[in-house]
Write an enzyme that holds these catalytic residues in place. Structure first.
Site, mmCIF file in Angstrom:
data_model
loop_
_atom_site.group_PDB
_atom_site.id
_atom_site.type_symbol
_atom_site.label_atom_id
_atom_site.label_comp_id
_atom_site.label_asym_id
_atom_site.label_seq_id
_atom_site.Cartn_x
_atom_site.Cartn_y
_atom_site.Cartn_z
ATOM 1 N N SER A 185 0.838 -1.208 0.000
ATOM 2 C CA SER A 185 0.000 0.000 0.000
ATOM 3 C C SER A 185 0.875 1.261 0.000
ATOM 4 C CB SER A 185 -0.905 -0.019 1.226
ATOM 5 O OG SER A 185 -1.487 1.235 1.415
ATOM 6 N N TRP A 192 2.468 1.594 -3.388
ATOM 7 C CA TRP A 192 1.484 2.018 -4.407
ATOM 8 C C TRP A 192 1.433 3.541 -4.502
ATOM 9 C CZ3 TRP A 192 -2.819 5.139 -4.099
ATOM 10 C CH2 TRP A 192 -3.688 5.129 -5.184
ATOM 11 N N HIS A 193 1.637 4.204 -3.346
ATOM 12 C CA HIS A 193 1.507 5.654 -3.331
ATOM 13 C C HIS A 193 2.617 6.374 -4.077
ATOM 14 C CE1 HIS A 193 -1.519 4.874 -0.254
ATOM 15 N NE2 HIS A 193 -2.006 6.055 -0.601
ATOM 16 N N GLY A 194 3.770 5.773 -4.162
ATOM 17 C CA GLY A 194 4.824 6.468 -4.891
ATOM 18 C C GLY A 194 6.131 5.722 -4.867
ATOM 19 N N PHE A 212 0.054 10.046 -7.810
ATOM 20 C CA PHE A 212 0.109 8.608 -7.532
ATOM 21 C C PHE A 212 -0.516 7.858 -8.685
ATOM 22 C CE2 PHE A 212 -0.365 10.384 -3.067
ATOM 23 C CZ PHE A 212 0.988 10.631 -2.981
#
Lengths: 474, 302
Positions: free
Chosen positions: A321, A324-326, A474
């Site tokens: 997670s 996934w954001h960056g 993102f």
């Protein structure tokens, strides 16, 4: 096209009018939605429309092939093709340079000097969102939870539906796709609820998030020059900024979808009233956390099996997670911190304590504040440029080297922004608190409250130099 | 159902528009009666109608010439109408605004840096919203109309829909109007003669090694301002403000020039690259008064 732009203010009514004029022709209505969505996305950069189209064609074809294919091996091969194509696109556009840099750093650390080239890659807006959405379709079809659609236009509309294309909510095919199959009836009450939600979302974005950015940028860009209290308040303001920014976007997206007769899932449900981290993740970016729950956590075994496996599963989900954001170690660290905060609740079986109780007692306020503080500290990693920066920021914050708050009143402009933020945050929490107590999943504005909020946007919103939506990156 | 929706939306929209227009109109009305920005300061807080000289320009003009020092040395009456973050078109607008108020002056001192006199662009300036409360006046409206782009359109159309400009510039217009309700004498960082100064920030003393730069006065607005001055029997005096690097060499022109580009020769008298501090301002203001006498310029308008 940004939701808070003049372009969108012209685009939306035009699309709305033409769309409802086509009410009797479902096919034409869906085709028009695809066209409008492609214009919406192409307004930013038309070249990346080919990526959406490619992803759409691949998953549509795989869905059809899965329908006609009975052999497990062949079905698995089709599923993996979809996963590799979608995740491959994401990996290339979002993570290629990160991996190259990380390898170079790792080799340098061990004394091996290697030369590697990074590429000048533009991150296509929304790629993390629509790839996850199309993936959910293929996985659900593979598992037999969903019948594949045979209508390409419907599928293209599902993938590119403009209200939620670039920053979610990440819709499940099971929920959104069937809505393209049936004739939509215009409902004025439902559409008005959409208008109110758009106003509420704009308030959170233009008043709260964009005003908070004024201090957040100053404090995070020169964190060494601020007192501990200023750093803490800077982190708090970033927590409010990202909440206003992202939940504001989601509210506008849900509101816009309602104007077209669609229902999108709730993405934020008053997360800063969470009483522990587990509840925070049931209220924050719900469409992403439930995606990870359904497509990673549960397939890994979820909370079944030995405690060690449960802990592993939680760690994997939070790290993925974060990633996934960056493409930065800061996001991974942020995910890891949340995992570490979540694990004690899992181990002591407290992670589902507040599942049934949405309403809050006053006696629970200290827990809410404690959760808010730990979430705030974790946000430092999310906002900082590097792990080093985040560590220094937190160390300075915890060194208690001063309680001055000069940054908030050193100039008339600072005082004005501080006052506007304080006022708007009080208004937000007042309306959210009353919604939680009524067990509403969203803030429901009355017409008078909607006008009041719209007036606040007019005189307190940032119009001149608005910040981009944070989640676009993102 | 659609009719019901459109009806509800229209009622909501009209109510919102009505309320915000009332608030915006009130906001501009309050600012128009205040002295917060230079435009309304000139109207409400400058009772004199006859001046010996006025200073127009941007932030370097605002912070270089102290009209109080000049007035006391030469026994004249002047006012500083310079506004920070503006360019020559705004200076022209300020002169128009001055004249439209029925005021007169013998000299107009156009104070700017050597590079500004040669700048050939004519953009809308960041602080041009400070004339928004006079948006209904033809010269202000025409001024906004000549520019293209979102900001210029917002300023121009605000004469019909004031909420456009007041919301776009809410921190610059709406909140100052609230301050002005409480204190209508409040001025936005300038004194009762329109002057402002930067503090001394203890820079180390270091002599400036000046390089020469020719000034040909290519900015078209110099001629426009000259023409407006001529039309109103005003003499134009161009003042080249101090630079921390260049010694300007002006080409001969048909108006008076005072060149102070190298008048301040130590970095310690500068606040930043283009603005002198309060000591630098006094050096320049005294030198300006002396130059007036030396060049035989008679500022007196009576």
């Amino acid at each position: 096209m940004l939701f808070n732009s003049i372009d969108f203010a012209v685009f939306l009514p035009l699309v709305f009018l033409v769309y409802w004029c086509l009410q009797r022709h479902l096919k034409s209505q869906n085709t028009f939605l695809v066209l409008a969505s492609y214009i919406f996305y192409g307004w930013w950069d038309w070249r990346f429309l080919s990526l959406i189209l490619f992803s759409t064609v691949v998953d549509y074809t795989i869905g059809l092939r899965l329908k006609s294919q009975d052999g497990l091996k062949q079905r698995k091969a089709l599923l993996w093709t979809s996963i590799i194509v979608n995740i491959g696109l994401l990996m290339f556009f979002k993570y290629f340079n990160f991996f190259v840099d990380s390898f170079v750093t790792a080799f340098t650390f061990f004394g091996v000097d290697i030369q590697a080239r990074t590429l000048d890659i533009i991150l296509p807006v929304g790629i993390s969102f629509y790839t996850f959405q199309t993936l959910s379709y293929t996985i659900d079809v593979y598992k037999g939870k969903l019948k594949p659609t045979t209508d390409f236009i419907q599928f293209a509309a599902f993938v590119s539906f403009f209200p939620q294309l670039v920053a979610g909510p990440i819709e499940r095919a099971k929920h959104l796709l069937p809505q393209f199959e049936i004739k939509r009836q215009f409902d004025s009450t439902y559409a008005m609820s959409g208008i109110y939600l758009i106003i509420w979302g704009l308030f959170k974005k233009m008043v709260i998030a964009d005003n908070c950015a004024f201090f957040v940028n100053q404090i995070f860009e020169n964190s060494a020059h601020f007192s501990s209290l200023e750093l803490f308040l800077g982190a708090v303001l970033f927590g409010l900024q990202i909440y206003g920014d992202f939940s504001g976007y989601s509210d506008i997206a849900i509101g816009v979808a309602r104007l077209f007769g669609f229902s999108l899932m709730v993405n934020f449900s008053f997360p800063y009233f969470s009483r522990n981290i587990a509840e925070f993740w049931r209220r924050w970016h719900i469409s992403l956390s439930t995606w990870f729950r359904d497509y990673i956590y549960i397939p890994l075994g979820g909370s079944r099996g030995k405690r060690a496996y449960q802990i592993r599963n939680v760690l994997i989900v939070f790290l993925v997670s974060g990633f996934w954001h960056g493409a930065n170690w800061t996001f991974i660290a942020w995910g890891a911190i949340h995992a570490l905060l979540f694990l004690p609740l899992l181990i002591f079986k407290r992670n589902r304590t507040y599942v049934e109780t949405f309403k809050i007692n006053m006696s629970q306020v200290p827990r809410i504040l404690l959760t808010f503080v730990v979430v705030t500290i974790a946000w430092v990693f999310f906002r900082a440029d590097s792990i080093q920066h985040a560590s220094n920021f937190i160390l300075d914050m915890l060194s208690f080297n001063g309680i001055t708050i000069d940054v908030f009143y050193k100039t008339a402009k600072s005082q004005l922004f501080a006052l506007m933020i304080l006022t708007s945050v009080l208004v937000m929490f007042w309306l959210e608190w009353s919604s939680v107590q009524k067990e509403n999943k969203e803030v429901i504005l009355s017409p008078y409250k909607a006008i009041f909020i719209a007036i606040l946007i007019t005189f307190m919103g940032v119009f001149k130099n608005p910040s981009d939506f944070i989640y676009f990156q993102f | 159902m659609m009719k019901v929706f459109l009806k509800k939306l229209s009622v909501l929209g009209l109510l919102f528009l009505g309320l915000t227009c009332i608030l915006s109109f009130a906001s501009l009305h309050v600012l128009r009666g205040s002295g917060f920005y230079k435009s309304s300061f000139l109207v409400n807080q400058v009772p004199e109608d006859r001046f010996d000289y006025i200073v127009i320009g941007a932030s370097d003009a605002l912070t270089t010439l102290n009209t109080k020092t000049i007035d006391s040395m030469l026994s004249v009456e002047g006012v500083n109408l310079a506004m920070d973050d503006t360019s020559f078109p705004s200076h022209y607008l300020m002169l128009q605004h001055f004249l439209s108020e029925g005021k007169q002056t013998k000299y107009c001192v156009l104070a700017a840096s050597y590079s500004a006199f040669d700048f050939e662009g004519a953009p809308l300036s960041n602080n041009d919203y400070r004339f928004l409360m006079y948006g209904n006046r033809a010269y202000v409206s025409d001024y906004y109309k000549q520019f293209s782009g979102k900001t210029a359109n917002i300023l121009y159309y605000s004469k019909w829909l004031p909420v456009l400009g007041v919301s776009y510039y809410n921190t610059e217009i709406f909140y100052p109007s609230l301050i002005s309700i409480v204190n209508s004498n409040k001025r936005n960082r300038f004194d009762d003669k329109g002057n402002y100064t930067y503090p001394v920030i203890n820079k180390p003393s270091r002599m400036i090694d000046f390089k020469t730069a020719e000034v040909a006065f290519k900015n078209a607005y110099v001629q426009k301002i000259k023409a407006l001055c001529d039309k109103n029997n005003i003499k134009l005096l161009c003042y080249i403000t101090p630079s921390d690097s260049k010694n300007a060499i002006p080409k001969s022109v048909d108006f008076d020039i005072i060149n102070h580009s190298n008048a301040v020769n130590d970095h310690k008298y500068f606040y930043d690259e283009t603005h002198v501090n309060s000591i630098g301002r006094e050096i320049c203001s005294i030198a300006f008064a002396k130059n007036i006498v030396q060049q035989g310029i008679d500022l007196k308008n009576r």
